[in-house]
Design a protein around this motif. Sequence first.
Motif, PDB file in Angstrom:
ATOM      1  N   THR A 221       0.687  -1.219   0.043  1.00  0.00           N
ATOM      2  CA  THR A 221       0.029   0.147  -0.065  1.00  0.00           C
ATOM      3  C   THR A 221       0.791   1.344   0.211  1.00  0.00           C
ATOM      4  O   THR A 221       0.611   2.208   0.155  1.00  0.00           O
ATOM      5  CB  THR A 221      -0.766  -0.029   1.236  1.00  0.00           C
ATOM      6  N   ARG A 222       2.033   0.977  -0.119  1.00  0.00           N
ATOM      7  CA  ARG A 222       3.031   2.362  -0.130  1.00  0.00           C
ATOM      8  C   ARG A 222       4.388   1.822  -0.744  1.00  0.00           C
ATOM      9  O   ARG A 222       4.658   0.586  -1.047  1.00  0.00           O
ATOM     10  CB  ARG A 222       3.377   2.864   1.343  1.00  0.00           C
ATOM     11  N   ASP A 274      -0.892   4.045 -10.333  1.00  0.00           N
ATOM     12  CA  ASP A 274      -1.396   4.376  -9.282  1.00  0.00           C
ATOM     13  C   ASP A 274      -0.920   5.711  -8.830  1.00  0.00           C
ATOM     14  O   ASP A 274      -0.038   6.130  -8.590  1.00  0.00           O
ATOM     15  CB  ASP A 274      -0.874   3.496  -8.023  1.00  0.00           C
ATOM     16  N   LYS A 275      -1.878   6.610  -9.113  1.00  0.00           N
ATOM     17  CA  LYS A 275      -1.709   7.989  -8.652  1.00  0.00           C
ATOM     18  C   LYS A 275      -1.836   8.655  -7.157  1.00  0.00           C
ATOM     19  O   LYS A 275      -1.728   9.650  -7.017  1.00  0.00           O
ATOM     20  CB  LYS A 275      -2.626   9.117  -9.653  1.00  0.00           C
ATOM     21  N   ASP A 276      -2.154   7.466  -6.297  1.00  0.00           N
ATOM     22  CA  ASP A 276      -2.476   7.718  -4.698  1.00  0.00           C
ATOM     23  C   ASP A 276      -1.465   6.976  -3.844  1.00  0.00           C
ATOM     24  O   ASP A 276      -1.370   7.546  -2.814  1.00  0.00           O
ATOM     25  CB  ASP A 276      -3.734   7.627  -4.743  1.00  0.00           C
ATOM     26  N   PRO A 278       1.199   6.308  -1.522  1.00  0.00           N
ATOM     27  CA  PRO A 278       2.294   7.039  -0.599  1.00  0.00           C
ATOM     28  C   PRO A 278       3.516   6.581  -1.370  1.00  0.00           C
ATOM     29  O   PRO A 278       3.829   5.499  -1.447  1.00  0.00           O
ATOM     30  CB  PRO A 278       2.197   6.696   0.552  1.00  0.00           C
ATOM     31  N   ARG A 303       4.198  14.757  -5.537  1.00  0.00           N
ATOM     32  CA  ARG A 303       3.754  13.366  -5.819  1.00  0.00           C
ATOM     33  C   ARG A 303       4.367  12.532  -4.922  1.00  0.00           C
ATOM     34  O   ARG A 303       4.224  11.347  -4.306  1.00  0.00           O
ATOM     35  CB  ARG A 303       3.502  12.953  -7.173  1.00  0.00           C
ATOM     36  N   SER A 543       2.286  14.069   4.730  1.00  0.00           N
ATOM     37  CA  SER A 543       1.326  15.255   4.117  1.00  0.00           C
ATOM     38  C   SER A 543       1.974  16.801   4.547  1.00  0.00           C
ATOM     39  O   SER A 543       1.905  17.632   3.555  1.00  0.00           O
ATOM     40  CB  SER A 543      -0.006  15.149   4.943  1.00  0.00           C
TER      41      SER A 543
END
Length: 551
Positions: A221-222, A274-276, A278, A303, A543
């Motif tokens: 997921t990252r 995958d543009k999201d 992390p 990004r 963030s």
Amino acid sequence: MTRKNISIVLVILTLGLLFSFAAKNDKLFKIAKNLDIFASLVRELDSYYVDEIDADELVPVGINAMLNELDPYTEFIPEENSDDFRLLTTGEYAGIGALIGNRVGSNMILMPYKGFPAQVGGLRIGDKILKVDTVMATNLPTSEISKLLKGPANTSVFVQVKRGDDTISVDLMRKKIVISNVPYYGKLDENTGYIKLSDFTTNAGSDVRKALVDLKSQGITRLVLDVRDNPGGILNEAVDIVNLFIPKGKEVVRTIGKLQSANVTYKTTKAPLDKDIPLVVLINERSASAAEIVAGALQDYDRAVLVGRKTFGKGLVQTTVPLSYNAQVKVTTAKYYIPSGRCIQAIDYSREKRDENGNSNSIPDSLRREFKTKNGRIVLDGAGIEPDEAVGSKSYAPITYSLVGRDLIFEYGNKFFLENKEIGNPRSFVVSDVVYNDFVKWLEGKEYDYTTYVEKSLDDLEKYAKREKYFDEIKGTIEDLRKKVSHNKEQDLITFQGEIREALREELVSRYYFQEGVIEASLVDDSEIKAAMGILSNPAKMSGILTASAK
């Protein structure tokens, strides 16, 4: 407009065209004149010089001297070097698939690439090359051995090597060797993927895509994308890699040069993979060119978070132009600008900006300009890409440099491999006390003396004290300091055993798991990896870095 005014305008335009034509003709005349002088010089040297000259050797020296007046990336490629150049740009050649070099006075296999003829045929790191086909290779330059090993695909080559006390002979079938741009990828933990991108030759974008698809199928997921030590390569491959993470139609890089044909804007052309996810990108001082485009574009679009050290600073674009007789010239034709508008070229090679000795200089900080990322973060041009999270480079003790530089760790790796059939996997393998003590015992009687930084400083102090007539006053102090800091090799083997064990560990892993294993083993104690994991596991921190308020 009156007839008189029209006449004046026509006269002005005519004069302008004449001056332009004359200027162009003058430039062409200068080129033709100097080419004629050069050709005449070579002819006269051939006729009058006391010894015989070889134009094939002499003329390239003149060409290279001329190109040295430009920048280090503009280079002449004669026909005989075209295969090597093709390897650098495509990553493809036909041969046995092994890196060779000279260690401890012998030509040997330094790294067989997994799955290719050398490794499949049983050749291993440390094998000393005795013969290639019918040619004795022990005293040949490494470059000559490399040429002998290469050849048309699907042709046989005989290789004889010495391993320990054994002489081993193998017949290998040359194959087309395609070196992957991604020598390793895997999972750092259950959720975090890692991709090592080492080059930007043909298919770099495809190699990264395949790795990412596989990692996503494993549930990551990252992601950590590692472009440390990546020298760059094909610009389009950099665009394709950025396109994996940002939407279609976004500008990645612009090239601007003297010719209109050099002015090109490169945009993403596909939907992202995958543009999201992390993303952290690892960079260092040896990340250059296309690697800087990837890191810089992802930074400009906020990004990815960049971790490591400031990159090399190569913002120049080269184009390969064919010449007569199958020669080529790789010539700098443009500068590139990443999405924020900045050019990251760190050195100004223009002749008018050189110092009195003719040396090119870095762009001074006072002339670096500010640009902004998509979120408004301030970034600077003129000195590479700066990381969002800086991590200092790792330093090693002089004893470690000595053991590595004198090939003693390499030699012990050969010994260990002959005595041990297998070891644990790259991440779990550790150099045990038994192995380390065996290494220390093996070192007895071997030369690995060195001068520590402090000892060198004391030597310099003594030299300058004598020069400036202070030595008699401080002689006793220097002698006392020298006694206190005088190194002891046996003690240093204990004091710095942590980093020595690390060097040993990677060397031993290479014998069993090759290049992929070395990379995987190096991740365990990697300070940049640890910093990246800290950021990825803290969404608030990530963030904050990616917003303007973090500056």
